[in-house]
Structure formats: C-alpha cells, structure tokens
Design a protein around this motif. Structure first.
Motif, PDB file in Angstrom:
ATOM      1  N   ILE A  78       0.826  -1.209   0.000  1.00 31.11           N
ATOM      2  CA  ILE A  78       0.000   0.000   0.000  1.00 31.11           C
ATOM      3  C   ILE A  78       0.859   1.257   0.000  1.00 31.11           C
ATOM      4  O   ILE A  78       0.496   2.277  -0.608  1.00 31.11           O
ATOM      5  N   ARG A 133       1.712   2.658  -3.498  1.00 35.16           N
ATOM      6  CA  ARG A 133       0.657   3.122  -4.403  1.00 35.16           C
ATOM      7  C   ARG A 133       0.983   4.522  -4.924  1.00 35.16           C
ATOM      8  O   ARG A 133       1.469   5.384  -4.201  1.00 35.16           O
ATOM      9  N   GLY A 134       0.700   4.718  -6.193  1.00 38.23           N
ATOM     10  CA  GLY A 134       1.001   5.986  -6.837  1.00 38.23           C
ATOM     11  C   GLY A 134       2.385   6.020  -7.457  1.00 38.23           C
ATOM     12  O   GLY A 134       2.737   6.983  -8.146  1.00 38.23           O
ATOM     13  N   PHE A 185       3.824   2.841  -8.822  1.00 44.39           N
ATOM     14  CA  PHE A 185       4.051   1.608  -9.583  1.00 44.39           C
ATOM     15  C   PHE A 185       4.394   1.903 -11.036  1.00 44.39           C
ATOM     16  O   PHE A 185       5.221   1.202 -11.647  1.00 44.39           O
ATOM     17  N   CYS A 192       4.818  -7.444  -6.289  1.00 48.20           N
ATOM     18  CA  CYS A 192       3.712  -6.793  -5.587  1.00 48.20           C
ATOM     19  C   CYS A 192       2.371  -7.252  -6.166  1.00 48.20           C
ATOM     20  O   CYS A 192       1.423  -7.544  -5.419  1.00 48.20           O
ATOM     21  N   CYS A 195      -0.707  -9.273  -3.850  1.00 44.26           N
ATOM     22  CA  CYS A 195      -1.802  -8.453  -3.332  1.00 44.26           C
ATOM     23  C   CYS A 195      -3.172  -8.981  -3.741  1.00 44.26           C
ATOM     24  O   CYS A 195      -3.290  -9.881  -4.571  1.00 44.26           O
ATOM     25  N   LEU A 200      -5.987  -4.166  -5.034  1.00 44.64           N
ATOM     26  CA  LEU A 200      -4.645  -3.622  -5.278  1.00 44.64           C
ATOM     27  C   LEU A 200      -4.142  -3.984  -6.675  1.00 44.64           C
ATOM     28  O   LEU A 200      -3.418  -3.206  -7.303  1.00 44.64           O
ATOM     29  N   ALA A 258      -5.492  -1.449  -8.935  1.00 48.71           N
ATOM     30  CA  ALA A 258      -4.796  -0.168  -8.758  1.00 48.71           C
ATOM     31  C   ALA A 258      -3.450  -0.173  -9.476  1.00 48.71           C
ATOM     32  O   ALA A 258      -3.066   0.809 -10.133  1.00 48.71           O
ATOM     33  N   ILE A 259      -2.717  -1.297  -9.365  1.00 47.12           N
ATOM     34  CA  ILE A 259      -1.423  -1.419 -10.044  1.00 47.12           C
ATOM     35  C   ILE A 259      -1.622  -1.379 -11.559  1.00 47.12           C
ATOM     36  O   ILE A 259      -0.898  -0.692 -12.288  1.00 47.12           O
ATOM     37  N   GLU A 297      -2.245   2.121 -12.866  1.00 46.67           N
ATOM     38  CA  GLU A 297      -1.026   2.942 -12.900  1.00 46.67           C
ATOM     39  C   GLU A 297      -0.138   2.566 -14.081  1.00 46.67           C
ATOM     40  O   GLU A 297       0.484   3.432 -14.706  1.00 46.67           O
TER      41      GLU A 297
END
Length: 595
Positions: A533, A536-537, A539, A555, A559, A563, A566-567, A570
């Motif tokens: 976590i 984040r932002g 990756f 990662c 996860c 997550l 989210a990856i 990005e």
C-alpha cells in the motif's frame, strides 16, 4: 644470444643466428626461477661441420655421394630456422593480424599444419603481446572444426604436440600475463568446455557473492559449464600432470603469482567432481602429503598448515584457496577445516584477503543432499565451531567492514537449517543494544557502512539519497528466507518504515531485492499488503526501471484484487513508455494489463 620467452630478439630485419645456440638461453627472470628452466632451442654443434663449404658446387655438378651429409645438416638448420621464422611472423604487430584472419578461416589441415610447425615455439608465441592473439585465434579456430567427428584424431595430435612443448618448461608460460591466458583457453579446449565460458574467467563479484549466499547456485557447478564437445581427456590429463609435476619445486611461488594462480584455479574448476584427480592435484598445489600416516586420505603437517594460514593473506593465494574449498572432496575439506582454519576463523575474517577464504569455507560446508547415514560424524561439531568462533563477533565483523563473513554464516545456517534462531538473535544483537527498539534494524542494514561509521549511533537516522549497502541488502534477503516466526523484528521493521523510505528502497536496485525477498517469504498476507500500500502511486514510475519492474511484478502477485486493479491502472497510464522499456513488454503481458 636470443631470448624468446621475453621477446628480446635483436632485430627482425637483421637477425643473427649463432651456431652454438639457435634460440639461446632465456634471460634470468626477476623471480629467480630461470636457473632451472630449460632452453627452448636445441644446440647445434660448434665449428664448420654444420655446412660443407663446397656443397653448392658439388650439388651443381650432381655429386650424389657428397650430397647426403650436407643436405641432412642443412635441412636440420632449415628446420630450426623455421621455428624462428614462425615465431617472428606470429609476433610481428602487423603480420600477426593477417595470420589471425587466415587462421580463422583456413581449412583444418592447414590449421593443424601451422600448429605442428610452430609447436616448439608455441609457448613463446603465446607469451608475446601480439603472438598471444595468434595462439588464441588458432585454438578458437580449432574448436570450430570439432563439429566434424572425423577431425577429432587430427586435432588431438596437434594439441598433443603443443602440450608436449608446454610441459617441457611450463613456468614461464604460467607466470606470463599473455601466456597464462592462452594456457587457460587450452585447458578449456582439452576439457571440451566453451572457450568463452564466463565461469572460468572469474565471475563478477556480485554474481559470485549471489551464488555464495544461496541467492543463486550455492557453489560452482559443472552443469554451468558450456560443454561444446567431448574434449580430449588423455591430452588434458597429460597436460595437467606435466604442469604440476614440472612445477613441484616452484609451487610456493606459483601459489602467489597472479597469473599462475589463475591457471591453477582454472585447472581445479575443470576437475570439479573428479575426486580421484583432485585428491592428487590439491595436495600437490598446497605442498602437503596426499596420504596420512595410515596411507589413507590427506594429511597436512603442522608446518604446512602454518604456511597455508599465512599465505591466505596474499591476494592471489586467497583466490586459489577459495577455488580449492569450492571443489575439494570431503576428506580434503575436513582436513583443511581441522588443521588450518579451526581456532583461526576470526583472525582470518579480519584480513583484507583471507576473509573471502573464510566465506568460501563457510559457504561450501556440506549440505543435506547426502543421505543421513553418510553425513560426517563431526558435522554438528563443525557447525558448532563456526558458530562459537564467529557469531559472538558479528558486531566487530560488521564494524570492520567484513559483513560478507556474517552473511555467509547466516546463509549456511539457513541452508543447512542449523543454529537458525541463534544466528537471527546474534545479528539483531549486533545492530541493536539490549534496551533499544528494534524498529530501525532494517534501515541500519540497508545503510550498513553509514550506520557503523556514525559516531553517535543512537542518533543515527535514515540517509536520504545515499546508495544502499549491497551486502546489507543481501543479509536481509537471507533473513527473509527464515521462518517468519524467527524474523518478526525484521518484518516489523520493514513494514513500519515511512512511505517515502519504502519508495526510496523500492527505487534502489539493492533495496528492491529486499522488498522482493520479503514478498516471497512466508510472512502473512496482511503484513505484505501493508508494505504494498505504501508504494501506491509509484508503480508506473517503478515499472519503467529494470529492477523496479521485478518489484512491481512481485507486488502484483502478492496483493488482493483491489490492489491488482490499482497497479494495473497505474501501468496503463505509462503504457506507451513501458512498451519501449527493456522489461516493459514482458511486464504488460505477464500482468495482462490490457485485460
């Protein structure tokens, strides 16, 4: 006089050949070993008996009765003269380039003819700056013809003639910077190993270290060698026997000479797992008896043990000892451990060169691949000696910059599953005092030298922008291989780092390996997610770097679905740049970002 070994020929334009010696005697070397060396040439007889003064006239008149004696001596002279001619053209700066090109593309019979004709001066050619390239090209070209099975016997004969000339006087070639390199390639060719095998030319320190710490193969493995053909075992055995037997009296010098040490290291590596040969070679190299008082095993006398102990502080000998420990059969390893290393481990560990030998000793301790009933009786005692001598000194070793010894002991403890808990506790105690919080233990390892170089260690803080310590990161990689219940302080320390520190760790090539090791450990999912976590932002930024792309992959694997999404989002934002990066296309496919 003409000195071929040191290339002190008078002049290539007006060479003088003395009747009493074609090649002359070598100049006395700085190492004072030339007094025992043989000349490369064969002495001609003195006087005017070598030629018949009227031979030209008699030959013209067809006097057959008088031709035979003169022509015999003349052909003998011409044969000797050919050696000098071969040497001179092969060592000429300009002509040698032409010969290299010709050798690379010539037919096998022409190549073997060249090698046979130059066999007697091959060592001298190999020891020359320009000639060494010619010799090397000839060996490389020879290897390309081995694809033809019919060429085997012809090549074997050519190699045999070269090796015979080398063993007549091996010392000069072994101790010469150019000659030793050619000799090592010749050994590889005879073994059947690719002449460009990186394992035989000294792996980079980081690669060797990774092997030693179980981050890759834990020891040099014969399977890593690139075997390109069946080799010439008889030629190799004769060459090795000749090199070692002829050098017996000079072995103490050869042990510490930079170039001869490399030759011996290559020879030992090529004999890996050939215990019968190693049981002869290693005692000879170390100058000890090949059998004990009962006629069994290997026996190291007290005075020899002291000499070995002292010699390990020499750079060349320390490298040689590392290889010996790497390939040594169990009986030799045990004898060295008991007679040389025991009770001297800490002292050796503090030495600039000998500490690497201690690392090799620890790393090559026999593992559990052997059946239990065949493991040495003193196995537990041996691990006990390692532990008792070194573990209490972890802090001193880290402070003195000898973290490799600490890392090796931790690695062997993990690999052999022995003293694991004690090793983790000893490392923790070396980095944190009894009444001190252990929350900073991971940062202190990441900046190991920076921490121990600080005067007031209690006030030490994270060093932003500083490069992380390679060995400290490797120690952490080993730590995270242990069972999670043994390394909870390290897990807590890593997952409690500030987000900016975690990001900086992920961006550093050494730090990224630590994060990857943690994510691959048996720590629980909640602890892993806690670390992920914090990234984040970032990756997308991490994925554009070669080392960071592996971290992103780890990662993603560790996860949950939220997550993962989210990856992926990005990475989609940097897809255009990522597709151009080295690892980008692979990462996009592996994580199925489009999907």
């Amino acid at each position: 006089m003409v000195s071929v070994g040191s290339k002190s020929l008078p002049s290539k334009r007006h060479r003088i050949i003395e009747e009493d010696s074609l090649m002359g005697e070598r100049e006395k070397s700085s190492n004072n070993h030339s007094s025992r060396r043989k000349g490369m040439g064969r002495k001609a007889q003195r006087g005017d008996r070598g030629f018949d003064g009227d031979s030209s006239k008699r030959n013209q008149s067809g006097g057959a009765a008088n031709v035979k004696p003169a022509s015999k001596r003349q052909s003998e002279f011409e044969h000797q003269n050919q050696f000098v001619r071969e040497y001179e053209i092969a060592t000429d700066y300009i002509i040698s380039h032409v010969i290299q090109t010709l050798l690379e593309g010539c037919e096998l019979d022409q190549l073997c003819c060249f090698l046979r004709n130059s066999a007697k001066v091959f060592p001298a050619i190999a020891m020359d700056r320009s000639g060494s390239h010619v010799a090397e090209s000839a060996l490389k070209s020879l290897a390309t013809h081995l694809e033809n099975p019919d060429a085997y016997s012809v090549i074997e004969e050519a190699l045999g003639s070269i090796c015979k000339a080398i063993v007549d006087n091996p010392l000069d070639m072994m101790c010469n910077c150019y000659g030793s390199h050619v000799l090592r390639r010749l050994l590889c060719l005879c073994k059947g190993v690719s002449l460009d095998s990186p394992e035989l030319y000294g792996a980079k320190s980081s690669k060797a270290l990774a092997k030693r710490l179980n981050l890759k193969m834990s020891q040099f493995d014969e399977n890593n060698l690139q075997f390109s053909h069946q080799g010439f075992p008889d030629v190799l055995t004769d060459l090795l026997s000749g090199l070692l037997n002829c050098s017996r009296e000079d072995m103490k010098y050869l042990q510490v000479d930079q170039y001869s040490s490399l030759v011996l290291q290559t020879a030992l590596r090529l004999m890996l797992k050939q215990d019968e040969m190693l049981l002869e070679m290693i005692p000879l190299i170390l100058g000890c008896n090949s059998t004990n008082e009962n006629g069994e095993g290997v026996h190291i006398e007290t005075d020899v043990a002291k000499e070995i102990l002292e010699s390990m502080k020499d750079n060349s000998f320390s490298h040689l000892m590392e290889v010996i420990l790497e390939v040594a059969p169990e009986s030799i390893y045990n004898e060295l451990f008991n007679k040389v290393f025991k009770n001297s481990l800490y002292e050796l560990s503090l030495d600039r060169c000998a500490n690497f030998v201690v690392q090799a000793l620890i790393s090559h301790a026999k593992n559990e691949e052997q059946p239990t009933n065949l493991r040495p009786i003193d196995f537990v005692c041996k691990m006990g000696f390692l532990w008792e001598e070194l573990a209490p000194k972890f802090k001193d070793l880290l402070k003195q910059g000898k973290s490799g010894v600490v890392a090796s002991l931790i690695a062997v403890s993990q690999r052999l599953q022995s003293h694991e808990h004690k090793c983790c506790e000893a490392l923790t105690g070396a980095l944190c005092s009894t009444n001190e919080s252990r929350i900073s233990i991971v940062p202190r390892l990441l900046f190991l030298d920076n921490y121990f170089g600080c005067q007031d260690k209690s006030s030490w803080e994270w060093s932003p922008g500083a490069k992380m310590h390679v060995m400290g990161s490797m120690i952490l990689q080993e730590i995270f291989k242990f069972s999670s219940d043994l390394v909870q302080p390290y897990i807590t320390s890593l997952t409690s780092m500030k987000p900016e520190h975690t990001i900086e760790t992920a961006k550093d090539s050494s730090g990224a390996r630590v994060i990857e090791a943690f994510l691959a450990s048996n720590a629980n999912t909640k602890q892993k997610r806690k670390l992920i976590i914090k990234l984040r932002g970032h990756f997308g930024e991490l994925s554009l770097h070669t080392s960071g792309s592996f971290t992103v992959e780890k990662c993603f694997d560790a996860c949950n679905l939220t997550l993962k999404e989210a990856i992926a989002a990005e990475l989609l934002d940097v897809k255009a740049d990522l597709s151009k990066a080295k690892q980008g296309p692979f990462l996009l496919r592996k994580l199925d970002i489009d999907g």
